[in-house]
Design an enzyme around this catalytic site. Structure first.
Site: not given
Ligand code: X5A
Ligand code: ZN
Length: 681
Positions: A176, A174, A22, A267, A137
């Site tokens: 995101h 982060d 993936d 990240d 998330h």
């Protein structure tokens, strides 16, 4: 006040891994955890932390945030075969199940709760939990973006319930958007959620409209959700610092949280394949250092993303070093936010204007043509330094960044003196100063005379002031020789001591010395060669128009009812200081000081972020509690209490705004709005 830093790591959380192909999920690997821990070991940080064991979060605890349905689904995956696991995983956007996932995710939740308990019970002051899978998330009823249970959200609900907390700040650095966390607390005014994230005008995952700056919260929670979207990649150290100075920190200080939890994804650091940003590991030391000044130091850092192993590991180390109270490394790169970052900052400040007093007088006239503006800005260039540095990442060469970091970290690491703070033992100070403060002998009269007649005769006019320089010289020498990091001296002539100290350091070879003078300053040192920058914080309006690039006068009288000085420190003093990048900071407190003890110690604590934490403080006032509190701020093992934060008045906000307008071309970290007609960078 509690001391010590907790570290939570359990190898068991490396069992969760991807079993099939993936390309989206294959970056979330077990090595993220084990490599970070090895890195901490190699810097000898593990043994300096208090080891706190992880535990499994209970079902009841998970249900604080998630639905029973979600919990049961997760539980049911434990006995599935690969094919079945793959099928359940496909129900979610970017998630993979392994037979051990449920157990690991419960450990991740439990680790976060153990950290909250250690901090709230006063076993440690702060700490970090290295966990997998990450959490931000994850939503009430869904896994998403490598996250199964929302560790940080559960930790916040748990802290509210178990410790009766009414104000918790979640900082999500982060890269995101933690949309899961946003959904969970959207209507909750007791949790202030801040997230910056790669957005690119909704083109970047998870590509949600509600990740933009105008999602400010709902119902009672209006104003308690702060989104700062990055519309370009390549954001760097100065963009992140500007976001803290001009968005997060003023709101956070006004909120005055009882606990701070970090959704700590790396990240957002250089080399990360997801983020494509340029911030170097040391920026996380600065971000951590700022957050340590809130909530009486109660800070829980919980790992989220971070996919470039070397970048992740170095950034984790920077965070933990700072939590331990080590000196903060000097930040690298040009200190100017890029245009796109300034636009995002301006937008989120405007969106939050109705909810925060520190933003109440924001100019929002630009809003009318915002749509056209963002359209234009989409194509605007970022600043040259970001452009340069982005070459490093845009090649997308993991190995290249690894080599860069290898070298970079060698350049910024410095030996940590075992004793950080020095003072001379006048007035029996050994009895009230904190432990870890080293007492040094004052210089004797003949030595002082030699020094003064050789180099400072023009400054020292009276014989009797000679002696008062004894402690200044000896403490400065300790700092210059790197035997200590910082120091504090009492002096009957603070202005003179400061002037002599600054010249002494310039003579030693320092290119830039920052001098912050609180109170009436009887002498203005010659700042012409740019080797010093003087900020004078005084009550009296300066009669002459004396301010210039290297001599800035800031008129301020602290509000009697509480501490409003944070607004000047964050909105003006720190941005100027970070733009200047001094090699040493001198703080002098003279007569008629116009700030309270809490204001002065906040100033000192935040200035420790500069010049590798080299600070020399000289105080004319011999008031014991002032000396004591400032010494504590310097030692950095405890955070001095800052009293009640009160929002600044319109007059004060306008004063800061005027100063910002006056100096933002010279000191670019002041920039927080895009004004037409002003040439930039
Ligand atoms: C925790 C975290 C990222 C998910 C990216 C999916 N998740 N494309 O960083
Ligand atoms: Zn992330």
């Amino acid at each position: 006040m509690a001391s010590g830093t907790a570290l939570i790591y359990d190898e068991e959380m490396t069992a969760h891994k991807l079993l099939w192909n993936d390309p989206i999920c294959d970056i979330e690997v077990p090595e993220r955890l084990s490599f970070s821990y090895e890195q901490l070991r190699s810097y000898h940080l593990v043994e300096r932390c208090v080891h706190v064991p992880a535990r499994e979060g209970s079902e009841e605890e998970i249900l604080l945030v998630h639905s029973l349905e979600h919990l049961e689904m997760a539980k049911s995956t434990q006995t599935m075969n690969e094919e079945e696991l793959k099928r359940v995983s496909e129900n979610y956007d970017a998630f993979f199940f392994h037979p051990s996932t449920y157990h690991c995710a419960r450990l991740a939740v439990g680790a976060a709760l153990q950290l909250v308990d250690a901090v709230m019970a006063g076993k440690v002051r702060n700490g970090m939990a290295l966990v997998r899978p990450p959490g931000h998330h994850s939503q009430r009823n869904a896994a998403n973006g490598f996250c199964l249970f929302n560790n940080v959200a559960i930790a916040a609900e748990y802290a509210k319930l178990k410790y009766g907390l009414q104000r918790i700040l979640i900082v999500d650095w982060d890269v995101h958007h933690g949309q899961g966390t946003q959904y969970i607390f959207e209507e909750d005014p007791s949790v202030l959620y801040f997230s910056w994230h790669r957005y690119e005008h909704q083109e970047f995952w998870p590509s949600l409209k509600e990740s933009d700056y105008d999602a400010v919260g709902l119902g009672k929670g209006k104003g308690f959700n702060i989104n700062l979207p990055w519309n370009k990649v390549g954001m760097g150290n100065s963009d992140y610092l500007a976001a803290f100075f001009h968005v997060l920190l003023p709101m956070a200080f006004e909120f005055d949280p009882e606990l701070v939890i970090v959704s700590s994804g790396y990240d957002s650091g250089i080399g990360d394949p997801e983020g494509q940003m340029n911030a170097t590991p040391e920026v996380f030391a600065h971000l951590t250092h700022f957050l340590m000044q809130l909530a009486n130091g109660k800070l829980c850092v919980i790992l989220e993303g971070g996919y470039h192993l070397k970048s992740l590991g170095e950034s984790v180390c920077m965070t933990v070093k700072t939590l331990l109270g080590d000196p903060v490394p000097q930040i690298t790169g040009e200190m100017a936010p890029c245009l796109s970052a300034v636009e995002s900052i301006q937008n989120v400040r405007a969106a939050h204007k109705p909810y925060w007093k520190c933003l109440a007088y924001e100019d929002t006239s630009f809003l009318q043509n915002l749509s056209t503006k963002s359209h234009l800005l989409k194509k605007a260039n970022s600043n040259p330094s970001a452009e340069d540095e982005s070459q490093i990442t845009n090649n997308n060469n993991t190995v290249k960044v690894e080599r860069f970091l290898e070298l970079h970290m060698k350049n910024i690491l410095f030996p940590v003196p075992p004793i950080k703070t020095a003072t001379t033992g006048s007035e029996g100070s050994e009895y009230f100063l904190p432990e870890h403060v080293q007492l040094v002998k004052e210089m004797d009269e003949t030595e002082i005379k030699v020094l003064v007649s050789g180099f400072y005769a023009d400054l020292v006019k009276e014989e009797k002031t000679l002696l008062s320089l004894g402690s200044t010289f000896v403490i400065l020498d300790k700092i210059l020789k790197k035997e200590v990091c910082n120091g504090i001296a009492a002096s009957p002539t603070a202005a003179l001591s400061a002037a002599v100290a600054v010249r002494h350091c310039v003579r030693f070879g320092f290119q830039r010395v920052l001098c912050v003078f609180v109170g009436d300053m009887q002498m203005i040192p010659n700042t012409e060669d740019g080797k010093m920058l003087v900020i004078n914080i005084c009550e009296k309006e300066q009669s002459r128009k004396t301010s210039c690039k290297h001599y800035i006068s800031l008129n301020w009288k602290e509000d009697a009812g509480g501490n409003d000085f944070f607004s000047a420190v964050l909105g003006f003093i720190l941005p100027v200081a970070y733009s200047y990048q001094p090699n040493l900071t001198v703080v002098a407190v003279g007569p008629n000081r116009n700030l309270g003890i809490s204001g002065i110690s906040l100033l000192v604590a935040l200035l420790r972020g500069l010049a590798e934490s080299r600070v020399f403080v000289v105080i004319e006032d011999t008031e014991i509690s002032l000396m004591q509190t400032v010494a504590e701020a310097l030692v950095g093992t405890s955070t001095p209490p800052f009293g009640i934060y009160v929002p600044p008045t319109q007059e004060k906000v306008n004063k800061i705004k005027a100063l910002r307008d006056q100096f933002q071309q010279e000191w670019k970290m002041l920039q927080c709005s895009v004004k037409d007609g002003i040439s930039r960078n």
